[in-house]
Design a protein around this motif. Structure first.
Motif, PDB file in Angstrom:
ATOM      1  N   LEU A  56       0.814  -1.210   0.000  1.00 31.32           N
ATOM      2  CA  LEU A  56       0.000   0.000   0.000  1.00 31.32           C
ATOM      3  C   LEU A  56       0.847   1.258   0.000  1.00 31.32           C
ATOM      4  O   LEU A  56       1.666   1.470   0.903  1.00 31.32           O
ATOM      5  CB  LEU A  56      -0.897  -0.030   1.253  1.00 31.32           C
ATOM      6  CG  LEU A  56      -1.831   1.142   1.511  1.00 31.32           C
ATOM      7  CD1 LEU A  56      -2.844   1.323   0.386  1.00 31.32           C
ATOM      8  CD2 LEU A  56      -2.553   0.930   2.845  1.00 31.32           C
ATOM      9  N   ASP A  57       0.650   2.091  -1.008  1.00 29.47           N
ATOM     10  CA  ASP A  57       1.301   3.397  -1.064  1.00 29.47           C
ATOM     11  C   ASP A  57       0.628   4.314  -0.042  1.00 29.47           C
ATOM     12  O   ASP A  57      -0.528   4.104   0.332  1.00 29.47           O
ATOM     13  CB  ASP A  57       1.150   3.973  -2.479  1.00 29.47           C
ATOM     14  CG  ASP A  57       2.008   5.210  -2.721  1.00 29.47           C
ATOM     15  OD1 ASP A  57       2.909   5.505  -1.921  1.00 29.47           O
ATOM     16  OD2 ASP A  57       1.756   5.882  -3.741  1.00 29.47           O
ATOM     17  N   GLY A  65      -3.006   6.350   2.313  1.00 29.09           N
ATOM     18  CA  GLY A  65      -2.787   4.969   2.711  1.00 29.09           C
ATOM     19  C   GLY A  65      -3.106   4.752   4.184  1.00 29.09           C
ATOM     20  O   GLY A  65      -3.576   3.683   4.574  1.00 29.09           O
ATOM     21  N   TYR A  66      -2.862   5.774   5.002  1.00 31.30           N
ATOM     22  CA  TYR A  66      -3.196   5.677   6.432  1.00 31.30           C
ATOM     23  C   TYR A  66      -4.710   5.506   6.611  1.00 31.30           C
ATOM     24  O   TYR A  66      -5.160   4.732   7.456  1.00 31.30           O
ATOM     25  CB  TYR A  66      -2.738   6.921   7.193  1.00 31.30           C
ATOM     26  CG  TYR A  66      -1.255   7.197   7.104  1.00 31.30           C
ATOM     27  CD1 TYR A  66      -0.310   6.249   7.497  1.00 31.30           C
ATOM     28  CD2 TYR A  66      -0.785   8.424   6.647  1.00 31.30           C
ATOM     29  CE1 TYR A  66       1.057   6.518   7.421  1.00 31.30           C
ATOM     30  CE2 TYR A  66       0.571   8.701   6.575  1.00 31.30           C
ATOM     31  CZ  TYR A  66       1.485   7.739   6.964  1.00 31.30           C
ATOM     32  OH  TYR A  66       2.830   8.008   6.890  1.00 31.30           O
ATOM     33  N   GLU A  67      -5.491   6.221   5.814  1.00 29.37           N
ATOM     34  CA  GLU A  67      -6.951   6.083   5.875  1.00 29.37           C
ATOM     35  C   GLU A  67      -7.389   4.707   5.368  1.00 29.37           C
ATOM     36  O   GLU A  67      -8.293   4.083   5.935  1.00 29.37           O
ATOM     37  CB  GLU A  67      -7.629   7.190   5.063  1.00 29.37           C
ATOM     38  CG  GLU A  67      -7.437   8.575   5.664  1.00 29.37           C
ATOM     39  CD  GLU A  67      -7.868   9.703   4.731  1.00 29.37           C
ATOM     40  OE1 GLU A  67      -8.534  10.619   5.218  1.00 29.37           O
ATOM     41  OE2 GLU A  67      -7.523   9.652   3.521  1.00 29.37           O
ATOM     42  N   VAL A  68      -6.727   4.242   4.324  1.00 29.85           N
ATOM     43  CA  VAL A  68      -7.065   2.931   3.766  1.00 29.85           C
ATOM     44  C   VAL A  68      -6.807   1.838   4.800  1.00 29.85           C
ATOM     45  O   VAL A  68      -7.667   0.990   5.046  1.00 29.85           O
ATOM     46  CB  VAL A  68      -6.267   2.645   2.463  1.00 29.85           C
ATOM     47  CG1 VAL A  68      -6.482   1.205   1.998  1.00 29.85           C
ATOM     48  CG2 VAL A  68      -6.662   3.625   1.368  1.00 29.85           C
ATOM     49  N   ILE A  69      -5.642   1.861   5.436  1.00 29.52           N
ATOM     50  CA  ILE A  69      -5.339   0.810   6.410  1.00 29.52           C
ATOM     51  C   ILE A  69      -6.298   0.887   7.600  1.00 29.52           C
ATOM     52  O   ILE A  69      -6.714  -0.134   8.137  1.00 29.52           O
ATOM     53  CB  ILE A  69      -3.858   0.825   6.866  1.00 29.52           C
ATOM     54  CG1 ILE A  69      -3.511  -0.510   7.555  1.00 29.52           C
ATOM     55  CG2 ILE A  69      -3.549   1.991   7.762  1.00 29.52           C
ATOM     56  CD1 ILE A  69      -2.044  -0.699   7.849  1.00 29.52           C
ATOM     57  N   GLY A  70      -6.696   2.090   7.978  1.00 35.61           N
ATOM     58  CA  GLY A  70      -7.681   2.233   9.053  1.00 35.61           C
ATOM     59  C   GLY A  70      -8.992   1.555   8.700  1.00 35.61           C
ATOM     60  O   GLY A  70      -9.591   0.865   9.531  1.00 35.61           O
ATOM     61  N   GLY A  88       7.570   6.709  -0.972  1.00 34.36           N
ATOM     62  CA  GLY A  88       8.725   7.553  -1.221  1.00 34.36           C
ATOM     63  C   GLY A  88       8.895   8.615  -0.147  1.00 34.36           C
ATOM     64  O   GLY A  88       9.832   9.406  -0.189  1.00 34.36           O
ATOM     65  N   LEU A  89       7.979   8.629   0.827  1.00 33.93           N
ATOM     66  CA  LEU A  89       8.069   9.610   1.907  1.00 33.93           C
ATOM     67  C   LEU A  89       9.311   9.332   2.737  1.00 33.93           C
ATOM     68  O   LEU A  89       9.467   8.256   3.291  1.00 33.93           O
ATOM     69  CB  LEU A  89       6.831   9.564   2.813  1.00 33.93           C
ATOM     70  CG  LEU A  89       5.521  10.044   2.214  1.00 33.93           C
ATOM     71  CD1 LEU A  89       4.390   9.865   3.226  1.00 33.93           C
ATOM     72  CD2 LEU A  89       5.631  11.500   1.808  1.00 33.93           C
ATOM     73  N   ALA A  90      10.175  10.319   2.808  1.00 32.46           N
ATOM     74  CA  ALA A  90      11.421  10.127   3.543  1.00 32.46           C
ATOM     75  C   ALA A  90      11.474  10.965   4.815  1.00 32.46           C
ATOM     76  O   ALA A  90      12.427  10.874   5.562  1.00 32.46           O
ATOM     77  CB  ALA A  90      12.604  10.481   2.639  1.00 32.46           C
ATOM     78  N   SER A  94       7.566   9.029   9.063  1.00 32.95           N
ATOM     79  CA  SER A  94       6.593   8.387   8.164  1.00 32.95           C
ATOM     80  C   SER A  94       6.560   6.877   8.365  1.00 32.95           C
ATOM     81  O   SER A  94       5.489   6.276   8.380  1.00 32.95           O
ATOM     82  CB  SER A  94       6.865   8.738   6.702  1.00 32.95           C
ATOM     83  OG  SER A  94       8.109   8.230   6.276  1.00 32.95           O
ATOM     84  N   MET A  95       7.716   6.263   8.553  1.00 37.03           N
ATOM     85  CA  MET A  95       7.742   4.826   8.783  1.00 37.03           C
ATOM     86  C   MET A  95       7.100   4.500  10.132  1.00 37.03           C
ATOM     87  O   MET A  95       6.292   3.578  10.235  1.00 37.03           O
ATOM     88  CB  MET A  95       9.162   4.273   8.750  1.00 37.03           C
ATOM     89  CG  MET A  95       9.187   2.764   8.931  1.00 37.03           C
ATOM     90  SD  MET A  95      10.776   2.003   8.599  1.00 37.03           S
ATOM     91  CE  MET A  95      11.650   2.385  10.095  1.00 37.03           C
ATOM     92  N   GLU A  96       7.429   5.284  11.155  1.00 39.96           N
ATOM     93  CA  GLU A  96       6.856   5.052  12.483  1.00 39.96           C
ATOM     94  C   GLU A  96       5.337   5.202  12.455  1.00 39.96           C
ATOM     95  O   GLU A  96       4.614   4.402  13.043  1.00 39.96           O
ATOM     96  CB  GLU A  96       7.463   6.011  13.509  1.00 39.96           C
ATOM     97  CG  GLU A  96       8.918   5.738  13.828  1.00 39.96           C
ATOM     98  CD  GLU A  96       9.898   6.275  12.788  1.00 39.96           C
ATOM     99  OE1 GLU A  96       9.468   6.977  11.828  1.00 39.96           O
ATOM    100  OE2 GLU A  96      11.101   5.974  12.908  1.00 39.96           O
ATOM    101  N   LYS A  97       4.846   6.235  11.745  1.00 39.55           N
ATOM    102  CA  LYS A  97       3.405   6.431  11.638  1.00 39.55           C
ATOM    103  C   LYS A  97       2.755   5.261  10.910  1.00 39.55           C
ATOM    104  O   LYS A  97       1.680   4.797  11.303  1.00 39.55           O
ATOM    105  CB  LYS A  97       3.098   7.749  10.915  1.00 39.55           C
ATOM    106  CG  LYS A  97       1.613   8.055  10.830  1.00 39.55           C
ATOM    107  CD  LYS A  97       1.345   9.413  10.204  1.00 39.55           C
ATOM    108  CE  LYS A  97      -0.157   9.674  10.115  1.00 39.55           C
ATOM    109  NZ  LYS A  97      -0.446  10.974   9.493  1.00 39.55           N
TER     110      LYS A  97
END
Length: 130
Positions: A56-57, A65-70, A88-90, A94-97
Motif C-alpha cells: 500500500l502506497d 494509505g493511512y486512511e485505507v489501512i484504518g 517515497g516519503l522520507a 513516516s515509517m513510524e506512523k
C-alpha cells in the motif's frame, strides 16, 4: 502431506502506473496479483478477493494509505491481512506512523526487487503461510 498449489494473493495499491508495473513484474511469477490506483478501489478489491497481503502506497488520490489501512482494519474479513507500506516519503516519522497505524512492514521507494521479495516472503513466513 498435501501441498497447497494455489498461489497466494497480493493486492498492490499505488497511483503510479510505473510502480504498479514494476511490482507486478517482481511478484507475478509466484503470486496472483491484483492492482488498484486509489484507496477506494483497493478497499473494494480487498473486500471482494481477500488478498493474503497488501502492498500500500501512502500518497493516493482521494484518501491516504493511512486512511485505507484504518478502514481495512475495521473490516471483519480484512483486518487480519498484513499490510506493507511502500512509499517515497522520507521525512522523519513516516515509517513510524505507518507501523503505528497497523502496517506489518515498510518499504522505501525507489523499489528494490530483492527487498520486496524478502519482505513479502517474511510476512508469509510470520503468518504461517509458508
Amino acid at each position: 502431506m498435501t501441498e497447497n498449489t494455489e498461489k497466494k494473493r497480493i493486492l498492490i495499491v499505488d497511483d503510479e502506473t510505473s510502480n504498479l508495473h514494476v511490482l507486478y513484474h517482481i511478484l507475478r511469477r509466484d503470486y496472483t496479483v491484483y492492482m488498484a490506483q486509489d484507496g477506494r478501489t483497493g478497499l473494494d478489491i480487498a473486500g471482494e478477493f481477500i488478498p493474503d497481503l497488501i502492498l500500500l502506497d501512502i500518497i493516493l488520490p482521494g484518501m491516504t494509505g493511512y486512511e485505507v489501512i484504518g478502514q481495512l482494519k475495521s473490516m471483519e474479513n480484512c483486518k487480519h491481512i498484513p499490510v506493507i507500506f511502500i512509499s517515497g516519503l522520507a521525512e522523519s516519522g513516516s515509517m513510524e506512523k505507518g507501523l503505528a497505524s497497523g502496517a506489518s512492514d515498510y518499504i522505501f521507494k525507489p523499489i528494490n526487487a530483492a527487498e520486496v521479495l524478502e519482505k513479502v516472503q517474511k510476512q508469509f513466513t510470520l503468518s504461517g503461510c509458508y
